[in-house]
Design an enzyme around this catalytic site. Sequence first.
Site, short mmCIF file in Angstrom:
data_model
loop_
_atom_site.label_atom_id
_atom_site.label_comp_id
_atom_site.label_asym_id
_atom_site.label_seq_id
_atom_site.Cartn_x
_atom_site.Cartn_y
_atom_site.Cartn_z
N LYS A 146 71.20 38.41 -27.27
CA LYS A 146 71.68 37.71 -26.08
C LYS A 146 72.62 38.63 -25.32
O LYS A 146 73.18 39.56 -25.90
CB LYS A 146 72.35 36.39 -26.49
N TYR A 231 78.73 32.48 -24.95
CA TYR A 231 79.01 31.65 -26.13
C TYR A 231 79.63 30.32 -25.70
O TYR A 231 79.28 29.25 -26.23
CB TYR A 231 79.99 32.36 -27.07
#
Length: 380
Positions: A146, A231
């Site tokens: 990611k 996140y």
Amino acid sequence: MADSLVKDVTRRGFIKKVGQGLLAANVAGTFLKDAAAQLVVPDPPGRKLGWAIVGLGSLSINQILPAFAKCEKSRVVAFVSGHPDKANKLALRYGVSPKNIYNYQNYDSIKDNPEVDVIYIVLPNGMHAEYTVRGLQAGKHVLSEKPMANTPAECQSMIDAARTASRKLMVAYRCRYEPFNQEMIRMARSQELGPLKVILCDTGFRIGDPTQWRLKKALAGGGSMMDIGIYSLQAARYISGEEPVEVNAFLYSTPGDEHFKEVEETVMFQLRFPSGVLANCSSSYGYSGQSRFRAVTAQGWFELEPANGYTGLRMHVHRGNALEEVTLPQKDHFAAEMDHMSGCVMDNKEPLTPGEEGLRDIKLITQIYEAARTNRTVKV
């Protein structure tokens, strides 16, 4: 034979030889080394898929490669790197055949290697799309770190390539595969502390070397938002179980700081969800010690702090007037996500975090940047 030799050296033989001086001790040490070399711990039963790691930077060396020792469905069989010396040293450490070491020029020839089932892209963000698409075109399943890519268009190209190749594509949202974050989701869904009202998610650390790729717009796509703000964004989405309908945001970078010539230092952003749940989130490269996800409900709150570290996650629940700590097993995030991917390939199932999940985040990040640039609420 090995067992009897170990017993002889470690009991009678070694005790007798200790008093005979350095030479005898060296001989005993040699026997121990030879004996230990014959003690091979077998792999867990069952088939393991072969993985190629593309990019041998810090994350691969310190987290991903050691995690294979804890995997039950995955094993490392190949490397792709622009640094042959590093790749050869790691190949010796992890038992990777020299013939399975590739560089970025001959990467496409990995299609001819039947040992490789899955490719893990661990490169700078701006390289994810190219090497994912090439890996899929080589007939391999792909796990991409990611954020999935720098733009929604790049994400879509990756999804299209996976669909064309009939291969699995997954984004490495490791927190989705570990027990504490999963417990946050369970508590939110069960409403055992009442309906969810507010979510607070903060991530931050002081970034170091100003020349690193994370501070280059072309490679990183953005600053703290792309790297660790994702996140916070992910947590707000999976804790709420909803997709936001509105976003607001502010950016800030310390004037004159050489780290932030191309990308932002700090982002504050807010999300409104259809149910009325509000999320207040932040990310920063300018201060350390921020790693908290808190869900506030009608009857209390529950939180992770630290929330997204590789180890040492802690969970607390404030229920009534009591504060409880939740104890859960610690699990290697990387082993868990890799085995999940391998299991999906083996059983022909859709990953928990497929390419479409990565695309949703990048679309939202694009809208967060737009909200900050225009100083307006952006409807999703």
